[in-house]
Design an enzyme around this catalytic site. Structure first.
Site, PDB file in Angstrom:
ATOM      1  N   ALA A 161       0.969  -0.887   0.135  1.00  0.00           N
ATOM      2  CA  ALA A 161       0.026  -0.316   0.306  1.00  0.00           C
ATOM      3  C   ALA A 161       1.308   1.358   0.223  1.00  0.00           C
ATOM      4  O   ALA A 161       1.451   1.426   0.424  1.00  0.00           O
ATOM      5  CB  ALA A 161      -1.036   0.046   1.171  1.00  0.00           C
ATOM      6  N   CYS A 162       0.830   2.244  -0.484  1.00  0.00           N
ATOM      7  CA  CYS A 162       1.154   3.816  -0.866  1.00  0.00           C
ATOM      8  C   CYS A 162       0.348   4.518  -1.029  1.00  0.00           C
ATOM      9  O   CYS A 162      -1.149   4.505  -0.777  1.00  0.00           O
ATOM     10  CB  CYS A 162       1.911   3.812  -2.219  1.00  0.00           C
ATOM     11  SG  CYS A 162       1.400   3.475  -3.405  1.00  0.00           S
ATOM     12  N   PRO A 163       0.284   5.855  -0.283  1.00  0.00           N
ATOM     13  CA  PRO A 163      -0.348   6.239   0.697  1.00  0.00           C
ATOM     14  C   PRO A 163      -1.597   7.267  -1.556  1.00  0.00           C
ATOM     15  O   PRO A 163      -2.551   7.423  -1.158  1.00  0.00           O
ATOM     16  CB  PRO A 163       0.829   8.264   0.080  1.00  0.00           C
ATOM     17  CG  PRO A 163       1.564   7.636   0.410  1.00  0.00           C
ATOM     18  CD  PRO A 163       2.063   6.523   0.094  1.00  0.00           C
ATOM     19  N   THR A 223       2.007   0.954  -4.913  1.00  0.00           N
ATOM     20  CA  THR A 223       1.719  -0.087  -3.986  1.00  0.00           C
ATOM     21  C   THR A 223       1.115  -1.810  -5.696  1.00  0.00           C
ATOM     22  O   THR A 223       1.979  -3.221  -5.031  1.00  0.00           O
ATOM     23  CB  THR A 223       0.057   0.385  -4.543  1.00  0.00           C
ATOM     24  OG1 THR A 223      -0.205   0.946  -3.934  1.00  0.00           O
ATOM     25  CG2 THR A 223      -0.798  -1.143  -3.411  1.00  0.00           C
TER      26      THR A 223
END
Lengths: 149, 457
Positions: free
Chosen positions: B9-11, B17
């Site tokens: 997961a990334c922002p 991701t």
């Protein structure tokens, strides 16, 4: 929606002569502005730079994927540039960048189909043979074909 | 073969991701290791890990730059890295994961079953979510109304005066109570698309006079209808974007709304008429029995049809100069919040911190005859708390009749005690209320289990 709807022919720059990250961003924003994907270049660029400030989008292997979700974007779009000069992008692996995929996403986006397309593209970028095809493409048609494969 | 699981997961959830997921997949394939990667990107979780996946996994790789729920991995080998680490060095991560010491699944199983117990089988989790959003409305509204009573309760406050506005604001806050309860029950079940149908279901429950119990039913109905539509209603791919903003809210609100009106409205109206007739026939009978029944009715649904019938019945008798039933009704309406307040004070460990705070406000609402103060407790655990409230209220109702207390006004709580002629046998009245509250508190303490879900403050 298909990849080629996002990556219009006009969005492909096979031999971009840029000397810095900013310059390449400006060129890519310009081509997307010409096709109406980007409405307000300054607003969109700010979003892209903010994202870069959070962490470089240079993912290694000579590829960068600057992206931004912004009100300056009127429809989802993708642009590609192959650079004649290597550019420093503070990449994850420290290597300079030769290919840039730029992603523009409108702030208000109810559907998420284009996001799925982008996620597939991101996955493809992790494969060396795919990256090689990007390097070898001699025309925008060839490039699009590689992407669609 | 060693099995691994991972979450990426990334922002922004657009690119990294998926690149991290792909890198992990690739690296695992190269090493002949079974790998399943869940991506939490902007399109939501994909390729979700099942409980079985996690259970069988040798280790968990969390390549995340955002918060992910780690509870489901309790007791497992866990490697936590940033998402870029997985892109850069997937091979190394997998080696690290594989070389971690083998952990028996026992600890994981134990932790997971503990969590499942804590969360209560969904039902209580959804209820608690609704209740937790409702509490501030009840507290703010109830305290403002109590404050307005403090200015004097003999006559209704003059329009435009401060107490009038306090009462208005409090009343409006109360009018949001059931919609918010229903809305956030539905939200807990089916996420954002459930909120609108849930809120509307709550408004309808209020409209048709079913109080918070109707709100709970409406909230669950809305939530599960929205969930069912999300699951089983298939649209062409290019219309998928319309699902959460148009199709689910529209259909779920329509279906829930119509069912509430057609299925619940009429029976409730019929029940209220039936109850009223029954009470009429009771009025000649034994006064203590009448007090007992009226008292119990006040606590069954606190603001719902049964409560309203009892209250309207007693208020109506004031005109016929029959003041006993009103005293019973008010006492019985004060004991539920007073009782839960006492319970939160004396058996703290059966309540979560949020409820303990709500308990203090309930005390103030109790002395002001704002029965709603007990709703957060009743709504969170209806099958255990409502019986306790009913017995306590019935006790108080029967006692005031036995003590021959008369009450000439139909609101005000403790504040009417200061008005000379409003109530007779003040001390016995206070005694009846106190006994009722203590009975309520004892039974709540007895019936209630430890918190179903400990809400971290």
């Amino acid at each position: 929606m298909e990849l080629k709807e996002l990556l219009k022919k006009e969005h492909v720059l096979l031999d971009l002569d840029a000397n810095s990250r900013d310059e390449s961003l400006d060129e890519l924003i310009k081509v997307m502005q010409n096709t109406g994907v980007v409405e307000d270049a300054a607003v969109y660029k700010e979003a892209v730079l903010n994202r870069e400030a959070e962490g470089s989008t240079g993912i290694g292997f000579g590829v960068a994927i600057p992206h931004g979700k912004s009100t300056g974007v009127s429809e989802p779009g993708l642009a590609f540039a192959r650079l004649t000069n290597e550019i420093d992008w503070q990449s994850l692996d420290g290597n300079p960048v030769t290919s840039v995929f730029m992603i523009a996403i409108p702030e208000e986006q109810a559907g998420n189909e284009h996001l799925q397309i982008l996620s597939q593209l991101s996955r493809k970028l992790m494969h060396e043979d795919f990256r090689q095809k990007l390097q070898d493409a001699s025309s925008s048609d060839e490039l699009l074909a590689a992407l669609e494969a | 073969m060693t099995k691994l699981v991972a979450v990426t997961a990334c922002p922004t959830g657009i690119a990294h991701t998926y690149m991290a997921a792909e890198a992990l997949d690739q690296a695992a394939k190269g090493k002949d290791i079974e790998m399943k990667v869940e991506t939490q990107g902007s399109v939501g979780a994909e390729n979700e890990l099942t409980a079985e996946d996690i259970r069988e996994a040798h280790a968990v790789i969390l390549a995340v730059d955002t918060n992910v729920d780690e509870e489901r991995f309790a007791g497992k080998n866990i490697i936590r890295v940033g998402v870029s680490e997985a892109i850069k060095n997937a091979d190394g991560l997998i080696d690290r994961a594989v070389n971690m010491e083998e952990k028996s699944t026992e600890e994981h199983d134990e932790q997971v079953s503990k969590q499942e117990k804590n969360e209560g089988k969904g039902f209580y989790k959804h209820l608690m979510n609704g209740v937790s959003f409702m509490i501030p409305l009840i507290v703010a509204g109830g305290l403002l109304m109590a404050l307005s009573f403090a200015f004097g309760v003999k006559d209704s406050p003059e329009e435009g005066s401060l107490p009038f506005y306090l009462n208005e604001i409090g009343g409006l806050a109360f009018s949001m109570m059931v919609p918010v309860l229903a809305g956030f029950i539905a939200y807990s079940i089916s996420d954002k698309p459930g909120l609108a149908p849930g809120l509307v279901a709550g408004l309808i429950a209020d409209e048709v006079g079913t109080g918070f119990l109707g709100g709970i039913i409406g909230g669950f109905l809305a939530g599960y209808v929205a969930l069912a539509i999300k699951k089983y209603f298939k649209v062409p791919k290019n219309l998928e974007g319309l699902m959460p903003v148009l199709i689910i809210p529209l259909l779920a609100t329509l279906i829930t709304g119509l069912s509430l009106f057609y299925v619940i409205n009429d029976p409730v109206a019929a029940m209220m008429t039936g109850l009223e007739n029954w009470l009429q026939s009771m009025s000649g009978a034994n006064a203590i029995l009448l007090g007992l029944i009226l008292g119990g009715m006040m606590a069954i649904d606190m603001g719902g049809p049964v409560n309203k019938t009892a209250y309207a019945f007693a208020s109506g008798l004031l005109a016929s100069e029959l003041f006993g039933p009103m005293a019973a009704v008010m006492a019985a309406g004060m004991t539920p919040p007073l009782g839960v307040w006492l319970a939160t004070v004396f058996v703290k460990n059966k309540f979560n911190p949020e409820q303990r705070e709500a308990g203090k406000a309930a005390g103030v609402m109790g002395i002001s005859f704002i029965t709603e103060g007990a709703i957060p407790f009743a709504a969170a655990d209806p099958f255990r708390v409502i019986p306790a409230l009913v017995v306590g209220s019935a006790t108080a109702g029967a006692l005031t009749m036995a003590f021959d207390v008369l009450l000439r006004v139909n609101h005000g709580g403790v504040f009417v005690l200061f008005i000379g002629d409003a109530v007779t046998n003040v001390f016995l009245y206070a005694l009846a209320i106190a006994i009722g509250a203590i009975v309520t508190a004892l039974l709540v303490a007895l019936f209630k289990r430890k918190p179903e879900q400990v809400t971290e403050a």
